[in-house]
Scaffold this motif. Structure first.
Motif, short mmCIF file in Angstrom:
data_model
loop_
_atom_site.label_atom_id
_atom_site.label_comp_id
_atom_site.label_asym_id
_atom_site.label_seq_id
_atom_site.Cartn_x
_atom_site.Cartn_y
_atom_site.Cartn_z
N GLY A 127 0.79 -1.23 0.00
CA GLY A 127 0.00 0.00 0.00
C GLY A 127 0.82 1.27 0.00
N LEU A 128 1.90 1.29 -0.79
CA LEU A 128 2.72 2.50 -0.85
C LEU A 128 2.78 3.07 -2.26
CD1 LEU A 128 5.77 1.76 1.48
CD2 LEU A 128 4.04 3.51 1.80
N ALA A 129 1.82 2.69 -3.10
CA ALA A 129 1.82 3.17 -4.48
C ALA A 129 1.88 4.70 -4.49
CB ALA A 129 0.58 2.69 -5.22
N SER A 178 13.23 9.53 4.96
CA SER A 178 13.00 10.67 5.85
C SER A 178 11.70 11.39 5.55
CB SER A 178 14.16 11.65 5.73
OG SER A 178 14.24 12.16 4.41
N GLN A 179 11.12 11.11 4.38
CA GLN A 179 9.86 11.78 4.03
C GLN A 179 8.65 10.93 4.41
OE1 GLN A 179 11.24 11.89 -0.04
NE2 GLN A 179 11.22 14.13 -0.04
N LEU A 180 8.89 9.77 5.05
CA LEU A 180 7.78 8.87 5.37
C LEU A 180 7.46 8.86 6.86
CD1 LEU A 180 8.93 5.72 3.32
CD2 LEU A 180 7.38 7.52 2.56
N GLN A 208 4.63 4.03 7.42
CA GLN A 208 5.05 3.85 6.02
C GLN A 208 6.45 3.24 5.95
OE1 GLN A 208 4.47 7.95 4.82
NE2 GLN A 208 2.76 7.38 3.51
N LYS A 209 7.32 3.67 6.88
CA LYS A 209 8.68 3.11 6.90
C LYS A 209 8.61 1.60 7.15
CE LYS A 209 11.05 7.19 8.55
NZ LYS A 209 11.54 7.86 9.74
N GLN A 210 7.73 1.20 8.09
CA GLN A 210 7.65 -0.23 8.36
C GLN A 210 7.08 -0.99 7.16
OE1 GLN A 210 9.27 -2.46 9.62
NE2 GLN A 210 8.79 -2.28 11.79
N ARG A 211 6.19 -0.34 6.40
CA ARG A 211 5.69 -0.98 5.16
C ARG A 211 6.83 -1.20 4.17
NH1 ARG A 211 0.01 -0.81 4.66
NH2 ARG A 211 -0.84 0.08 6.57
N VAL A 212 7.73 -0.21 4.08
CA VAL A 212 8.90 -0.39 3.21
C VAL A 212 9.74 -1.57 3.74
CG1 VAL A 212 11.01 0.65 2.27
CG2 VAL A 212 8.99 2.07 2.66
#
Lengths: 222, 340
Positions: free
Chosen positions: B129-131, B139-141, B145-149
């Motif tokens: 879910g980061l489309a 640093s922009q997340l 969101q970082k954990q999704r990456v």
């Protein structure tokens, strides 16, 4: 106008000296960067708890770095005269200054590399290991990119120190703006030559600092 | 299948050695979400690192899907690690790489071709879910969101096992739930085994099938999550269970009620599975001449079914009260009387 205020300045000589200074600084900075990186990475990876943990290698490298970092540059030049003569064939001119410049600056930069690498988050290294990365991958894809801003600001500081070293090397006849300021300016009582040489050295330093700061700003995505 | 046999891990020299993992035996079935819970210093971080060889056991052996992690090294271990990936509490992303470049990193390590790396990264970005954020830098997340990456990166080489090292401990409750849902759906869709360590019972309750409780390097209790909620045996397990079933304010209410009604008896009831749907309480009130006040009630949903607790105050004739408690036992409701 220029002739009245700066009667003794020979602009062709001044330009040649500037090119010599730039040449010495550029070549010695490149060698310092490569050798310093190698030293810094070796110090980092052989420290306890790291991939190549090895007390003996770490202690030896650390001692060499500390010894060469501690010798005042002007003395280092004199100590290295036989080595320079053997390597370059002469002890005069820009090339003859380089062994001393590199041997003086590389350990200094090596320490900066070590500090830069130590600031990388340990978790990132662990993550790379957990993905099955080889040591070479960790060096080139994690350690270097993740510490790049600090590596660049370190080499900027080192390059500026090297400009200063080239001026010092000028006293023993290395050429460049230092030689010009000392032999043509100071020793012949031509203040205008000393002044212009100094201003040109300052310009070189400011350009280096600006370029370094700009690169760091562009690279740092944190 | 993951198997640990008589695993010990000691740090330091023999005179000042610290035993981080002490005689652990565990079996984790394929496709399960297996939770390991313990307070900090219990040895769970070391234990999970034994599963991908980041730590090697001092004694015993560790086997993951037929590979003896504890006795391989070098190239063989690096290749095994590509199938046992890991996510971290502090995400451990490379700040110098974009979202997409972080996700392709393990593929670069595995020597996958550029076109295939790009394709796989796009798929994974979609999956987590980061489309639209593929070219952002970490640093922009936000934390979630970082954990999704981190999760996408961990899935890049199609692992068989996913290790989660306190993966939600740095996140707020809402983000924690979203990440836990993502882990559940990955477990169901891709069928990979997930081993997670945590100090939050909430995480265990929400997504785990089975759980092991750790204390001072030892695994003190293991079992099905619902069963553990229903009948925790060890004191430490009871403490963890009470994390989700007894909020702090209920304890305060109880001490207040005790002051107001010194005669009352406080009883904690535990309902499991189908019991939660039967009107046990209604028939209790009808059949016994006692007063019942509900101090606190709570239902938790675990992967294996619902689990409820209720704290009651029973006042009235002591004999009738005793009979009422007896009745609860007969109905298969677990009850625990609080001492005054």
């Amino acid at each position: 106008m220029i002739e009245t205020y700066l009667p003794n300045v020979d602009w062709t000589k001044m330009w040649d000296a500037t090119v010599e200074t730039l040449y010495m600084t550029a070549v010695s900075t490149i060698f310092t960067f490569v050798i310093g990186l190698a030293l810094g990475i070796l110090l980092f990876l052989t420290a306890p708890g790291h991939i190549w943990a090895n007390k003996l290698v770490n202690l030896l490298t650390g001692s060499i770095v500390n010894i060469f970092r501690s010798i005042p540059f002007i003395i280092l030049i004199i100590l290295l005269i036989p080595f320079t003569k053997f390597l370059i064939g002469t002890i005069r001119g820009p090339e003859a200054a380089m062994p001393a410049l590199i041997i003086g600056a590389a350990p200094f930069y090596g320490r900066m590399v070590l500090i830069a690498l130590s600031e990388i988050d340990k978790g990132v290294l662990e993550a790379a290991r957990s993905m099955g990365a080889k040591t070479s991958t960790i060096i080139f894809k994690v350690l270097l990119p993740e510490s790049m801003p600090a590596l660049i600001s370190g080499i900027t500081v080192t390059a500026i120190a090297l400009v200063g070293y080239t001026a010092m090397a000028g006293i023993i006849g290395a050429g460049g703006l230092g030689t010009l300021a000392f032999l043509d300016g100071f020793q012949r009582n031509r203040e205008d030559v000393t002044l212009v040489s100094t201003v040109l050295i300052l310009v070189v330093v400011f350009i280096l600092q600006f370029a370094g700061d700009f690169a760091v700003k562009r690279l740092d995505k944190r | 299948m993951i198997q640990l046999s008589n695993v010990n891990k000691r740090f330091g020299t023999s005179s000042t050695a610290i035993t981080a993992v002490d005689g652990v035996n565990l079996t984790i079935q394929e496709g399960k979400i297996y939770g390991i819970i313990g307070y900090s210093g219990a040895g769970k971080s070391t234990l999970i690192r034994l599963l991908n060889g980041l730590e090697q056991p001092t004694e015993g052996f560790v086997e993951v899907n037929g590979r003896k992690i504890s006795s391989i090294g070098g190239r063989e271990l690096r290749q095994a690690r590509q199938k046992i990936s890991m996510i971290f509490q502090h995400f451990n992303l490379l700040w110098s790489r974009t979202v997409k470049e972080n996700i392709t990193f393990p593929l670069e390590i595995a020597g996958v071709k550029k076109a295939d790396r790009e394709r796989k990264a796009s798929e994974l970005i979609e999956l987590v879910g980061l489309a639209g954020r593929e070219n952002a830098y970490p640093s922009q997340l936000s934390g979630g969101q970082k954990q999704r990456v981190g999760i996408a990166r961990a899935l890049a080489n199609d692992p068989e096992v996913l290790l989660c090292d306190e993966a939600t401990s740095a996140l707020d409750p809402e983000t924690t739930d979203a990440i836990l849902d993502l882990l559940t759906s990955i477990n169901e869709r891709l069928g990979l085994t997930i081993v997670l360590i945590t100090h939050e019972m909430h995480v265990i309750r929400k997504i785990c099938h089975e759980v092991a409780v750790m204390e001072a390097g030892r695994v003190v209790e293991t079992g099905d999550v619902l069963q553990l909620f229903q009948s925790p045996k060890e004191p430490i397990t009871k403490r963890f269970v009470s994390q989700v079933t007894e909020p702090e304010d209920a304890k305060k209410v109880m001490s207040l009620m005790r002051q107001d009604y010194p005669d009352g008896i406080l009883v904690k009831l535990a309902f499991v599975g189908e019991r939660t749907e039967q009107p046990v309480l209604a028939s209790l009130i009808r059949e016994y001449p006692i007063d019942v006040s509900i101090l606190q009630g709570n239902i938790s949903q675990t992967r294996g079914g619902a689990y409820g607790t209720m704290i009651l105050q029973l006042t009235g004739d002591p004999e009738a009260t005793a009979k009422a408690i007896q009745y609860l036992h007969e109905q298969g409701v677990q009850s625990e009387v609080y001492e005054k």
